[in-house]
Design a protein around this motif. Structure first.
Motif, short mmCIF file in Angstrom:
data_model
loop_
_atom_site.label_atom_id
_atom_site.label_comp_id
_atom_site.label_asym_id
_atom_site.label_seq_id
_atom_site.Cartn_x
_atom_site.Cartn_y
_atom_site.Cartn_z
N UNK A 143 43.09 5.41 -50.53
CA UNK A 143 43.42 6.73 -51.07
C UNK A 143 44.06 7.61 -50.01
N UNK A 144 43.58 7.50 -48.79
CA UNK A 144 44.15 8.29 -47.70
C UNK A 144 45.57 7.82 -47.39
N UNK A 145 45.81 6.53 -47.48
CA UNK A 145 47.15 5.99 -47.26
C UNK A 145 48.14 6.59 -48.26
N UNK A 146 47.74 6.68 -49.51
CA UNK A 146 48.61 7.27 -50.53
C UNK A 146 48.92 8.73 -50.18
N UNK A 147 47.94 9.45 -49.67
CA UNK A 147 48.16 10.84 -49.28
C UNK A 147 49.12 10.92 -48.10
N UNK A 148 48.94 10.07 -47.11
CA UNK A 148 49.81 10.05 -45.93
C UNK A 148 51.26 9.76 -46.35
N UNK A 149 51.45 8.77 -47.21
CA UNK A 149 52.79 8.42 -47.69
C UNK A 149 53.40 9.59 -48.44
N UNK A 150 52.62 10.26 -49.26
CA UNK A 150 53.12 11.42 -50.01
C UNK A 150 53.56 12.54 -49.07
N UNK A 151 52.77 12.77 -48.03
CA UNK A 151 53.12 13.81 -47.06
C UNK A 151 54.41 13.44 -46.32
N UNK A 152 54.53 12.19 -45.91
CA UNK A 152 55.74 11.73 -45.22
C UNK A 152 56.95 11.91 -46.13
N UNK A 153 56.82 11.51 -47.39
CA UNK A 153 57.93 11.66 -48.34
C UNK A 153 58.33 13.13 -48.49
N UNK A 154 57.35 14.00 -48.59
CA UNK A 154 57.63 15.42 -48.75
C UNK A 154 58.34 15.99 -47.51
N UNK A 155 57.90 15.59 -46.34
CA UNK A 155 58.53 16.05 -45.10
C UNK A 155 59.99 15.61 -45.07
N UNK A 156 60.25 14.36 -45.41
CA UNK A 156 61.62 13.84 -45.34
C UNK A 156 62.52 14.44 -46.41
N UNK A 157 61.95 14.86 -47.51
CA UNK A 157 62.76 15.54 -48.52
C UNK A 157 63.24 16.89 -48.01
N UNK A 158 62.54 17.45 -47.03
CA UNK A 158 62.88 18.76 -46.52
C UNK A 158 63.59 18.73 -45.17
#
Length: 72
Positions: free
Chosen positions: A56-71
């Motif tokens: 579950x934490x891995x999914x959160x980390x990936x989501x955060x990384x994706x959000x950062x790269x979108x910005x």
């Protein structure tokens, strides 16, 4: 979660990070391959351990990384 990730980053994110981080001379030539190798080898090992211990934490980390790269 994207299937094209070896480590934490997609190939597109690695390329974006390479463009975002700018060095001069030889360092600029080597930063792209260094980012790719670091993600695909070192960060992938961390990702695998995180997947086993706390998916579950891995999914959160990936989501955060994706959000950062979108910005970026």
């Amino acid at each position: 979660m994207a299937d094209d990730r070896k480590g934490f980053f997609t190939a597109e994110q690695e390329a974006k990070l390479d463009k975002f981080i700018e060095f001069e001379g030889l360092a600029e030539t080597l930063d792209g391959p260094t980012i790719k190798l670091t993600d695909n080898i070192l960060l992938n090992k961390i990702k695998e351990k995180l997947q086993k211990k706390n998916p579950e934490l891995l999914e959160t980390v990936i989501s955060v990384i994706d959000e950062v790269f979108e910005n970026i």
